[in-house]
Design a protein around this motif. Structure first.
Motif, PDB file in Angstrom:
ATOM      1  N   ASP A 119      -3.613   6.264  11.009  1.00 32.13           N
ATOM      2  CA  ASP A 119      -2.612   6.228  12.075  1.00 32.13           C
ATOM      3  C   ASP A 119      -1.813   4.935  12.078  1.00 32.13           C
ATOM      4  O   ASP A 119      -0.628   4.933  12.402  1.00 32.13           O
ATOM      5  N   ASN A 120      -2.433   3.814  11.686  1.00 31.39           N
ATOM      6  CA  ASN A 120      -1.669   2.561  11.609  1.00 31.39           C
ATOM      7  C   ASN A 120      -0.607   2.637  10.512  1.00 31.39           C
ATOM      8  O   ASN A 120       0.510   2.148  10.690  1.00 31.39           O
ATOM      9  N   LEU A 124       3.355   2.268  11.245  1.00 32.97           N
ATOM     10  CA  LEU A 124       4.132   1.210  10.597  1.00 32.97           C
ATOM     11  C   LEU A 124       5.084   1.747   9.526  1.00 32.97           C
ATOM     12  O   LEU A 124       5.824   0.983   8.922  1.00 32.97           O
ATOM     13  N   LYS A 125       5.016   3.049   9.286  1.00 33.40           N
ATOM     14  CA  LYS A 125       5.872   3.700   8.285  1.00 33.40           C
ATOM     15  C   LYS A 125       5.686   3.076   6.899  1.00 33.40           C
ATOM     16  O   LYS A 125       6.646   2.763   6.188  1.00 33.40           O
ATOM     17  N   VAL A 126       4.413   2.886   6.535  1.00 32.38           N
ATOM     18  CA  VAL A 126       4.052   2.397   5.206  1.00 32.38           C
ATOM     19  C   VAL A 126       3.013   3.350   4.623  1.00 32.38           C
ATOM     20  O   VAL A 126       2.431   4.167   5.335  1.00 32.38           O
ATOM     21  N   ASN A 127       2.792   3.228   3.332  1.00 35.25           N
ATOM     22  CA  ASN A 127       1.790   4.063   2.678  1.00 35.25           C
ATOM     23  C   ASN A 127       0.383   3.643   3.083  1.00 35.25           C
ATOM     24  O   ASN A 127       0.134   2.463   3.363  1.00 35.25           O
ATOM     25  N   ASN A 128      -0.506   4.607   3.074  1.00 35.74           N
ATOM     26  CA  ASN A 128      -1.913   4.318   3.300  1.00 35.74           C
ATOM     27  C   ASN A 128      -2.378   3.293   2.264  1.00 35.74           C
ATOM     28  O   ASN A 128      -1.949   3.334   1.117  1.00 35.74           O
ATOM     29  N   HIS A 129      -3.208   2.362   2.658  1.00 36.00           N
ATOM     30  CA  HIS A 129      -3.775   1.323   1.797  1.00 36.00           C
ATOM     31  C   HIS A 129      -2.759   0.257   1.388  1.00 36.00           C
ATOM     32  O   HIS A 129      -2.959  -0.439   0.401  1.00 36.00           O
TER      33      HIS A 129
END
Length: 170
Positions: A119-120, A124-129
């Motif tokens: 969910d973060n 933040l509209k970034v890729n996971n990891h």
């Protein structure tokens, strides 16, 4: 990214720093809950287990780009009748001073590297990891009371932490 990184060494105000970079700050309240302090939160806020708290999730933006996801924990007794409307698009510290006469004296933060997940990452509209900075913040007022504990994630591609040492111990 070609956007300038935000440097919080000389100012603590998110809004002022964003404006200094010629961007427009915005804060979105995702949720505003009433909870009771568990053991961990009681320790962080120096209150008894079961103390009523506000748990607030906010996303902080610069020019509609999400930079920070925060989960703020505030002691209900210090901020009676707090509502999400009072914290919409304003600084928590400004609101505390303007509405409750609480003046922040000290802010302590611990930062560590982390990877954004689930969910973060979505918020933040970034890729996971993706690399990020995790921060734990505690704010103390002029009476020495802890008035805020925050657990947050900041985009590592948008923040620079400058540390200046003027005295060395050899």
């Amino acid at each position: 990214m070609n956007r300038p990184a935000l440097d919080f060494n000389n100012t603590y105000s998110f809004a002022k720093q964003v404006q200094h970079e010629d961007a427009v700050p915005h804060v979105q309240v995702i949720y505003f809950h009433h909870i009771l302090a568990n053991r961990s939160l009681a320790r962080q806020l120096a209150v008894e287990i079961g103390t009523p708290l506000y748990k607030i999730k906010r996303i902080r933006y610069a020019n509609n780009c999400p930079l920070i996801v925060e989960r703020n924990f505030l002691i209900s007794e210090l901020l009676p009748d707090l509502t999400s409307a009072l914290i919409h698009d304003v600084s928590l510290y400004h609101m505390m001073q303007a509405h409750y006469g609480i003046h922040i004296a000290n802010v302590d933060e611990k930062l560590s590297a982390c990877l954004v997940r689930d969910d973060n990452a979505h918020d933040l509209k970034v890729n996971n990891h993706t690399a990020a900075l995790r921060f734990l913040r505690t704010a103390t007022d002029t009476q020495g009371r802890i008035v805020e504990f925050t657990n947050g994630i900041a985009r590592a591609d948008r923040f620079v932490l400058n540390i200046h040492h003027s005295k060395y111990d050899y």
